[in-house]
Design a protein around this motif. Structure first.
Motif, PDB file in Angstrom:
ATOM      1  N   UNK A   1       0.405  -1.043   0.059  1.00  0.00           N
ATOM      2  CA  UNK A   1      -0.052  -0.108  -0.118  1.00  0.00           C
ATOM      3  C   UNK A   1       0.997   1.012   0.441  1.00  0.00           C
ATOM      4  N   UNK A   2       2.046   1.078   0.585  1.00  0.00           N
ATOM      5  CA  UNK A   2       3.034   1.971   0.547  1.00  0.00           C
ATOM      6  C   UNK A   2       4.059   2.128   0.572  1.00  0.00           C
ATOM      7  N   UNK A 248      -2.506  -0.037  14.719  1.00  0.00           N
ATOM      8  CA  UNK A 248      -2.506   1.459  14.661  1.00  0.00           C
ATOM      9  C   UNK A 248      -1.453   1.973  14.757  1.00  0.00           C
ATOM     10  N   UNK A 249      -0.376   1.801  15.415  1.00  0.00           N
ATOM     11  CA  UNK A 249       0.976   2.865  15.177  1.00  0.00           C
ATOM     12  C   UNK A 249       1.492   2.548  13.893  1.00  0.00           C
ATOM     13  N   UNK A 250       1.028   1.975  12.530  1.00  0.00           N
ATOM     14  CA  UNK A 250       2.079   2.809  11.805  1.00  0.00           C
ATOM     15  C   UNK A 250       0.841   2.484  10.694  1.00  0.00           C
ATOM     16  N   UNK A 252      -0.708   5.773  12.101  1.00  0.00           N
ATOM     17  CA  UNK A 252       0.239   6.842  12.901  1.00  0.00           C
ATOM     18  C   UNK A 252       1.606   7.397  11.653  1.00  0.00           C
ATOM     19  N   UNK A 253       2.331   6.756  11.872  1.00  0.00           N
ATOM     20  CA  UNK A 253       3.579   6.830  10.824  1.00  0.00           C
ATOM     21  C   UNK A 253       3.478   7.415   9.802  1.00  0.00           C
ATOM     22  N   UNK A 254       2.106   6.823   8.844  1.00  0.00           N
ATOM     23  CA  UNK A 254       1.600   7.098   7.838  1.00  0.00           C
ATOM     24  C   UNK A 254       0.966   8.001   7.259  1.00  0.00           C
ATOM     25  N   UNK A 255       1.076   9.141   8.656  1.00  0.00           N
ATOM     26  CA  UNK A 255      -0.585  10.251   8.955  1.00  0.00           C
ATOM     27  C   UNK A 255      -1.401  10.140   8.518  1.00  0.00           C
ATOM     28  N   UNK A 256      -2.167   8.904   8.760  1.00  0.00           N
ATOM     29  CA  UNK A 256      -3.352   8.781   8.799  1.00  0.00           C
ATOM     30  C   UNK A 256      -4.364   8.756   9.464  1.00  0.00           C
ATOM     31  N   UNK A 257      -4.338   8.815  10.289  1.00  0.00           N
ATOM     32  CA  UNK A 257      -4.918   9.149  11.849  1.00  0.00           C
ATOM     33  C   UNK A 257      -3.911   9.858  12.523  1.00  0.00           C
ATOM     34  N   UNK A 258      -3.773  10.826  13.302  1.00  0.00           N
ATOM     35  CA  UNK A 258      -2.972  11.572  14.309  1.00  0.00           C
ATOM     36  C   UNK A 258      -2.979  11.232  15.736  1.00  0.00           C
ATOM     37  N   UNK A 259      -1.954  10.900  16.507  1.00  0.00           N
ATOM     38  CA  UNK A 259      -2.063  10.255  17.506  1.00  0.00           C
ATOM     39  C   UNK A 259      -2.588  10.190  18.779  1.00  0.00           C
ATOM     40  N   UNK A 290      -8.827  -4.392  10.504  1.00  0.00           N
ATOM     41  CA  UNK A 290      -8.173  -5.271  11.131  1.00  0.00           C
ATOM     42  C   UNK A 290      -7.356  -4.675  12.246  1.00  0.00           C
ATOM     43  N   UNK A 291      -7.168  -3.622  12.177  1.00  0.00           N
ATOM     44  CA  UNK A 291      -6.390  -1.937  13.749  1.00  0.00           C
ATOM     45  C   UNK A 291      -7.289  -2.729  14.780  1.00  0.00           C
TER      46      UNK A 291
END
Length: 500
Positions: A1-2, A248-250, A252-259, A290-291
């Motif tokens: 995906x990325x 969910x941490x991934x 965050x790293x991709x910028x899909x959601x804020x912390x 899944x997350x």
């Protein structure tokens, strides 16, 4: 995906797609024999030079609107494909397929390699050791595996594989669709590989049953539509999963959601809040689901219902159910609604529906408000408001003769949170809304956004720049539920941090 995009090949690569059809069109048993001498007796150089004046012919398939040249997978040349076709035809003439089928995969691969090595020496084919090894691997893949798809399936950065007939294979990398130089010998080989994939999960695809949903052993989703419905040969679509499951941490790293947003979603998943994940095609709904399931406690009994089992829950107590299409006589079909209704008799604590797309929406809502808190599902919609309208329309299409007001009250009493996922125009995936369902006012369902994604423009590379913003809601409607599970202080901290 990325993943990163593969470097494009030289402009001379595309003509490979056109000449490859000539040796393939002849593989019918009668034409095999004359084809082999033609390949080995005349010098290969003139045969390869013949297509050289053909570049103008390749320009015409540009009706796909592809700006970039096909990306090269495996560095295969036109001469390589012709040599492979000749050797493969000789192998099929030599080998006893019925005997081969009785061997295990490893023994069958060794047998094929021995015979191919013998054919190469008999035909005096000039190849380097690396080329010969690649040829052996490709032919083993053709006979025992997924043929030309194997190198694509091995790459972890590819999100989708789209096969449009034997000579046009596209991939999605980093949210962008690209044409590749991968091709099949002919439509018969493509159809054989489609049948091999679907037969592994007890399904079939042929002229009598030309549409099929299936999955690969790793859970990747597969759809096949065969001739005569697909005019230019079978259309095969594979939604690939990464080998390393995203968390969910991934996201965050991709910028899909804020912390802060990720913390709120963690609390939503852990506190058994009924959740609907909405989004368009390819927006990452299943990945997000899944997350979210990663926050389910390990002592809960979870039952999943899917058309093709894709979800990969890590909890120890999970029951996975899958629908079944009708057989040749049109009997034996098991629908999603049958599965969801049966779930209620299996003492589930949570029910997770891979995708809600029909009358099973009614049964899922009933499960959500009758003691199965924390149930989840996904559906196709472009906004949280549209998601609620789709649920209502699916219940109505199921033949339930209920007033609209009753259906909306049932929706409000069942669904607590809607998470909206979207794939933006630059190919990135973002969670654009985290929305609560509050109640009804008259005939209207009242919702409130906790988080939204605000787009600020583009960077110099064409990527969308934006940020997740809190709407300032300090105490969401599920506050009491969070307090019941002892997570209210974490929720307050996350919301306060997002408001700053």
């Amino acid at each position: 995906m990325f993943g990163r995009r593969t470097a494009p090949v030289d402009a001379s690569a595309p003509p490979a797609a056109a000449p490859a059809k000539k040796p393939v069109a002849a593989p019918k048993p009668a034409a095999k024999k004359p084809a082999a001498p033609k390949k080995s007796a005349p010098k290969p150089a003139p045969a390869e030079k013949a297509p050289a004046p053909a570049p103008p012919r390749v320009a015409s398939p540009a009706n796909d609107g592809q700006k970039a040249q096909p990306v090269e997978i495996g560095g295969r040349s036109d001469e390589y494909f012709q040599t492979k076709t000749t050797i493969f035809n000789a192998l099929i003439d030599t080998i006893d397929l019925s005997q081969l089928a009785q061997l295990d995969t490893e023994s069958a691969a060794e047998e094929i390699r021995d015979i191919v090595n013998e054919i190469i020496s008999i035909k005096n084919v000039q190849m380097s050791i690396a080329e010969q090894e690649a040829l052996l691997q490709d032919i083993c893949n053709d006979v025992l595996g997924y043929g030309p798809l194997e190198p694509l399936l091995a790459r972890d950065d590819i999100a989708d594989i789209m096969v449009n007939g034997s000579s046009r294979v596209f991939i999605e990398v980093g949210g962008k669709i690209q044409l590749t130089n991968v091709r099949f010998r002919d439509n018969a080989q493509l159809m054989n590989i489609c049948q091999r994939i679907v037969s592994q999960v007890g399904r079939r695809v042929d002229e009598a049953s030309p549409i099929c949903d299936a999955r690969l052993p790793d859970g990747s989703r597969v759809n096949v539509i065969a001739p005569p419905l697909s005019i230019d040969g079978a259309a095969l679509t594979i939604r690939k999963f990464k080998k390393d499951k995203l968390t969910m941490a991934d996201l965050q790293n991709f910028g899909s959601i804020s912390p802060e947003g990720a913390k709120v979603l963690e609390i939503v998943g852990a506190c058994r809040i009924n959740t609907l994940i909405s989004g368009g095609t390819g927006s990452g709904k299943t990945t997000l689901l899944n997350c979210m399931t990663g926050f389910i406690e390990h002592d809960e009994r979870v039952i999943t219902c899917e058309d093709a089992a894709e979800l990969q829950l890590q909890q120890p107590h999970v029951v996975r159910l899958e629908t079944r299409p009708p057989n040749l006589e049109g009997q034996g079909e098991v629908t999603m609604r049958d599965l969801v209704k049966n779930c209620l008799r299996m003492r589930p604590e949570r029910i997770i529906v891979g995708e809600v797309r029909g009358p099973e929406a009614f049964d899922l809502l009933q499960a959500m408000n009758t003691g199965h808190d924390g149930s989840m599902g996904t559906l196709h919609a472009n906004s949280p408001r549209e998601a609620l309208q789709r649920v209502e329309s699916m219940i109505t299409m199921g033949g339930y003769n209920l007033p609209s007001r009753t259906i909306r009250e049932m929706i409000v009493g069942s669904i607590d949170v809607i998470i909206q996922a979207a794939r933006l125009r630059d190919g990135s995936r973002r969670i654009t809304h985290v929305t609560e369902v509050l109640g009804t006012e008259g005939d209207t369902i009242i919702t409130q956004d906790l988080f939204i994604y605000d787009m600020d423009g583009e960077d110099e590379n064409g990527g969308i720049v934006g940020r997740h913003k809190s709407t300032g809601i300090a105490r969401p409607a599920f506050w009491d539920r969070a307090r019941y599970y002892g997570r209210d202080s974490e929720l307050a901290t996350a919301l306060d941090a997002a408001a700053d």
